[in-house]
Design an enzyme around this catalytic site. Sequence first.
Site, mmCIF file in Angstrom:
data_model
loop_
_atom_site.group_PDB
_atom_site.id
_atom_site.type_symbol
_atom_site.label_atom_id
_atom_site.label_comp_id
_atom_site.label_asym_id
_atom_site.label_seq_id
_atom_site.Cartn_x
_atom_site.Cartn_y
_atom_site.Cartn_z
ATOM 1 N N GLU A 1 8.793 17.334 14.745
ATOM 2 C CA GLU A 1 9.171 17.170 13.337
ATOM 3 C C GLU A 1 8.294 18.078 12.479
ATOM 4 O OE1 GLU A 1 8.121 13.568 11.169
ATOM 5 O OE2 GLU A 1 10.189 13.429 10.472
ATOM 6 N N LYS B 1 0.854 -1.191 0.000
ATOM 7 C CA LYS B 1 0.000 0.000 0.000
ATOM 8 C C LYS B 1 0.895 1.248 0.000
ATOM 9 C CE LYS B 1 -2.312 3.365 2.516
ATOM 10 N NZ LYS B 1 -1.936 4.357 1.512
ATOM 11 N N GLU C 1 9.675 2.446 10.838
ATOM 12 C CA GLU C 1 10.684 3.481 10.539
ATOM 13 C C GLU C 1 9.947 4.807 10.578
ATOM 14 O OE1 GLU C 1 13.784 2.766 10.233
ATOM 15 O OE2 GLU C 1 13.710 0.610 9.881
ATOM 16 N N CYS D 1 13.118 11.991 6.234
ATOM 17 C CA CYS D 1 13.107 11.601 7.647
ATOM 18 C C CYS D 1 14.443 11.948 8.293
ATOM 19 C CB CYS D 1 12.818 10.123 7.783
ATOM 20 S SG CYS D 1 13.879 9.126 6.757
HETATM 21 P P1 NAP Z 1 2.027 8.983 7.265
HETATM 22 O O1 NAP Z 1 0.964 9.999 7.211
HETATM 23 O O2 NAP Z 1 2.283 8.300 8.553
HETATM 24 O O3 NAP Z 1 1.667 7.911 6.133
HETATM 25 C C1 NAP Z 1 2.515 6.817 5.824
HETATM 26 C C2 NAP Z 1 1.693 5.726 5.166
HETATM 27 O O4 NAP Z 1 0.752 5.211 6.122
HETATM 28 C C3 NAP Z 1 0.859 6.201 3.974
HETATM 29 O O5 NAP Z 1 0.811 5.180 3.013
HETATM 30 C C4 NAP Z 1 -0.519 6.426 4.620
HETATM 31 O O6 NAP Z 1 -1.585 6.347 3.703
HETATM 32 C C5 NAP Z 1 -0.556 5.245 5.580
HETATM 33 N N1 NAP Z 1 -1.517 5.384 6.688
HETATM 34 C C6 NAP Z 1 -2.082 6.508 7.171
HETATM 35 N N2 NAP Z 1 -2.878 6.209 8.224
HETATM 36 C C7 NAP Z 1 -2.800 4.865 8.402
HETATM 37 C C8 NAP Z 1 -3.386 3.951 9.318
HETATM 38 N N3 NAP Z 1 -4.196 4.368 10.294
HETATM 39 N N4 NAP Z 1 -3.075 2.659 9.219
HETATM 40 C C9 NAP Z 1 -2.232 2.217 8.264
HETATM 41 N N5 NAP Z 1 -1.660 3.022 7.345
HETATM 42 C C10 NAP Z 1 -1.939 4.335 7.421
HETATM 43 O O7 NAP Z 1 3.428 9.589 6.801
HETATM 44 P P2 NAP Z 1 3.758 10.433 5.494
HETATM 45 O O8 NAP Z 1 3.212 11.807 5.648
HETATM 46 O O9 NAP Z 1 3.384 9.653 4.273
HETATM 47 O O10 NAP Z 1 5.356 10.471 5.553
HETATM 48 C C11 NAP Z 1 6.066 11.391 6.331
HETATM 49 C C12 NAP Z 1 6.548 10.747 7.608
HETATM 50 O O11 NAP Z 1 7.294 9.584 7.299
HETATM 51 C C13 NAP Z 1 7.492 11.635 8.388
HETATM 52 O O12 NAP Z 1 7.201 11.533 9.760
HETATM 53 C C14 NAP Z 1 8.857 11.033 8.088
HETATM 54 O O13 NAP Z 1 9.843 11.294 9.054
HETATM 55 C C15 NAP Z 1 8.520 9.599 8.011
HETATM 56 N N6 NAP Z 1 9.541 8.859 7.272
HETATM 57 C C16 NAP Z 1 10.362 8.016 7.979
HETATM 58 C C17 NAP Z 1 11.369 7.340 7.316
HETATM 59 C C18 NAP Z 1 12.288 6.412 8.061
HETATM 60 O O14 NAP Z 1 12.882 5.562 7.421
HETATM 61 N N7 NAP Z 1 12.440 6.528 9.363
HETATM 62 C C19 NAP Z 1 11.536 7.510 5.939
HETATM 63 C C20 NAP Z 1 10.676 8.370 5.266
HETATM 64 C C21 NAP Z 1 9.674 9.040 5.937
HETATM 65 P P3 NAP Z 1 -2.182 7.653 2.987
HETATM 66 O O15 NAP Z 1 -1.082 8.227 2.171
HETATM 67 O O16 NAP Z 1 -3.277 7.085 2.166
HETATM 68 O O17 NAP Z 1 -2.645 8.545 4.091
#
Ligand code: NAP
Length: 482
Positions: free
Chosen positions: A374, A172, A245, A279
């Site tokens: 963040e 997904k 992550e 990130c």
């Molecule tokens: P996000 O809002 O947490 O979304 C990540 C993924 O989870 C998306 O595919 C999202 O779908 C899905 N999702 C949302 N709610 C969910 C739920 N309740 N259950 C299961 N899946 C769900 O994060 P983002 O805005 O895409 O990415 C930014 C974040 O990622 C930042 O905090 C960044 O630091 C972190 N990040 C961490 C790393 C690492 O390796 N540590 C790397 C890259 C990014 P939808 O898009 O459909 O909402």
Amino acid sequence: MAHKLYINGRWVESSSGKTFKSINPANEKTIGYFQAGNKKDVDKAVNAAIKAYKKWRLVPPPKRGEILLEVASILRKRKKKLGKLVTDEMGKQIKEGLGDVQEAIDMFEYMAGEGRRLFGFTTTSELRNKFSMTIRMPLGVVGLITPWNFPFAIPAWKIAPALICGNTVVFKPSSDTPMCAVELVKILEEAGVPKGVVNLVTGSGSEVGVPIVKHPKIAAISFTGSREVGKFVAANAGLKKVGLELGGKNVIIVMDDADLDLAVDGIIWGAFGTTGQRCTATSRVIVHKRVRDELLDKLVRATKKLTIGYGMNHDIGPLINERAVEKVERYISIAKKERCKLVLGGNRIPRKGFFFEPTIFTNVKPKHTIAQEEIFGPVLAIMPVKNFDQAIEYANSVSYGLSSAIYTNDVNKAFIAIRDIEAGLTYVNSSTIGSEVHLPFGGVKDTGNGAREGGILGIEEFSEVKTVYVDYSGKLQKAQID
Ligand code: NAP
């Protein structure tokens, strides 16, 4: 026409009958329409993956590796086109878009090689004529949930190790970058990944992500995204193996003996590359007060030279969407209220798309909100300190622990920083970003749950160990008793 889901080797419509749109964040033009998947689609994808697992787990890993190599080769042939797609759908500048695709190529190639390793170990037995060893087993069906900021690289960091270990996949992607996911899955199909081995379900976190997290027949979840959603995954995945992550509040320490020009290059790249949406982005600079003014002056001058606009011909692209702009604006107004000193930027750029000025605050202390949370945008907090001990104390004063860096020419300070900074990654005289696929990647504290991706530790995430005893004595032997 809307792009489809990929389930059991076929491109199909969602049972919801609904679609959603992905747009280019630089001009808000439509990239394409995608299926709004739901629980029924997840069930179909899981069933296909369960069926495919029976055969895929028995394919010799080096043969699986041949398919991964083919994936890498197709990605390489299309790198230019896919790099531009990253820029168009996610917004980052083209060099970084190409880097995103290159990271996926590297990961598929690296994991192809792991197909000839997947090491277990042998050891002795306490009994005579008895042999013991460990072997690596796949987990089964794995659910992969990814963010938008590395739309090729992050899926590759999960799909490649998952496949080489013999798992089948329900994938997904983020709803902000579904076009990149469709292109990646088309390449997997073209490279010969058998039907049902990788299934793509696009759609929202609540309609697709949640059913994946809670699915009783999914053995493991690998999630990259925000801390908030990560906590939800941890609380709802039951006894599945879970890799998380999550976010970061990454720091660069600049000591008074540092090469300041080198530090400025690293800070600019870390803070404003990918418009601060990594990130591992640098969001705090802790600087020795003796060199604060000089560093700040160089930093402001260098930042002013950056061009902002469409990533194909500018240094800094847009933020991902309107919500991201509002979030950055919110933090800027909090910082002003808390009396952090605005040195540069601070405004949305009034034009179509989601552009924001690179922004620098100084006089920031650990108690300030922008030193703790963040922001995920081009906002940098400069934190002056009186000495090295205070630098380490400030560095560790956050709940996240992903990446960190120190600029110093004092080898002793460098090694103390390596030892004492609470983070999964520490760079010396280099920025907080730039991970390589053959080394482990992940964080401590709220950045995750201890999982590491990349390198051989990526294999750990997607496999489990079976212990095997072979008794060739021809009689019943009892451990601990005979
Ligand atoms: P996000 O809002 O947490 O979304 C990540 C993924 O989870 C998306 O595919 C999202 O779908 C899905 N999702 C949302 N709610 C969910 C739920 N309740 N259950 C299961 N899946 C769900 O994060 P983002 O805005 O895409 O990415 C930014 C974040 O990622 C930042 O905090 C960044 O630091 C972190 N990040 C961490 C790393 C690492 O390796 N540590 C790397 C890259 C990014 P939808 O898009 O459909 O909402």
